[in-house]
Design an enzyme around this catalytic site. Sequence first.
Site, mmCIF file in Angstrom:
data_model
loop_
_atom_site.group_PDB
_atom_site.id
_atom_site.type_symbol
_atom_site.label_atom_id
_atom_site.label_comp_id
_atom_site.label_asym_id
_atom_site.label_seq_id
_atom_site.Cartn_x
_atom_site.Cartn_y
_atom_site.Cartn_z
ATOM 1 C CB THR A 193 -0.962 0.095 1.214
ATOM 2 O OG1 THR A 193 -1.572 -1.166 1.418
ATOM 3 C CG2 THR A 193 -2.025 1.128 0.974
ATOM 4 N N GLY A 219 -1.493 -0.594 6.224
ATOM 5 C CA GLY A 219 -1.441 -1.502 7.370
ATOM 6 C C GLY A 219 -2.532 -2.560 7.276
ATOM 7 N N GLY A 257 -5.483 -4.302 6.671
ATOM 8 C CA GLY A 257 -6.715 -3.859 6.040
ATOM 9 C C GLY A 257 -7.956 -4.371 6.729
ATOM 10 N NE ARG A 297 -6.785 -8.966 2.594
ATOM 11 C CZ ARG A 297 -6.084 -7.843 2.698
ATOM 12 N NH1 ARG A 297 -5.526 -7.303 1.640
ATOM 13 N NH2 ARG A 297 -5.934 -7.248 3.871
#
Length: 375
Positions: free
Chosen positions: A221, A273, A275, A249
């Site tokens: 991310t 971080g 999720g 996912r």
Amino acid sequence: MSKGINRREFVHTSMAAGLAAAVPPSLHGAAPTVLIPKSLKPVVISDLSGILYKNGGPVSAVEKAFEMIVAGSDVLDALIAGVKIPELDPEETGIGYGGLSNADGVVQLDACCMHGPKRWAGGVAALEGVRTPSLVAKAVMENTDHHLLAGKGAQDFARGMGFTIEDDLNTERSRGLWLEWMRRVDPGHYLDPARRSQRGYDVGLAMVRQGLIEEHAFWGTIHCNGISPNGEIAGVTTTSGRAFKVPGRVGDSPILGAGLYVDGDIGAAGSTGRGEANLYNLCSYLIVEHMRHGMHPKDAGMEALRRIKANTIEERLLNSRGDPAFDIRFFALSARGEFAGVAMYGAREQEYAVCTENGAERLPLEGLLSGSPTD
Ligand code: GLY
């Protein structure tokens, strides 16, 4: 309406024509913006990927976005041009090309973006084969009546919009790390399925502790948001998701209100971080709502972290102190131009990236808790 121009381009073009007389000559041809007196200092903030990964070029994501914003580009165009840099960087194993794969060795990417002034949003989830999911999210925003496309539908859409679809977005490095993970998780073929998922998580975190995988890359991310001198706000979040996830996912990153939320009148917030913790609590939305009621971005972010902490009660997600056994970070910006980066554990990844008229710099993240998530 002529063929080859969609409805949104028509509205966009019409706005541009109406504003043309007010646009300085140097900005003719740039994306239209509503010109009101300059009163804000523009700023771009992101997690550390936004300053660390330059894909071999001269500028980082926050620098690129900032340069474009002050040159008059549309604020979201600028942010996406920024995050495209780490998306394409093979060294950044948490985003885009070369991002860590799912448990089957397939790189599946999530992204979303929101445009404050236009009230537009778009996202893609579990997208395979396109290096820059943020650009596909933008295409969803600009060309469809939808906010989120997933899986094969998202890929078919991307193909139709002219994006190159690749068979495999792994690099030698990401494939090597997946093979190492498989070797550890599955030495004699699969374990009991119920145990396999927890075992995969534990093995992945052990690889982080051994320095094989950077901590930030395990959860992937980049989130980046910014504000222009005339107060236009936007944000974008893009990721390869949790390393070695169950195929299919979808994390928080492409979900409006979780990985990103923008209200053009109030502010923006986004996350990196774990999720799942953010999905359960929809913290980007929560942060923007707290800012709506007058909180500073830092206080709003801290409230979101407290909400996550209060809702984390499963033993497998707690450390020996009874606190969350994972990290999560939020990057918040208000319409007044105030900003902050906060983390569940400030001491772990202590910094985030900011670009202002003073250039790009790393500032400390404010932590809710001290120590390490896993002690
Ligand atoms: N925050 C990224 C993810 O959990 O996918």
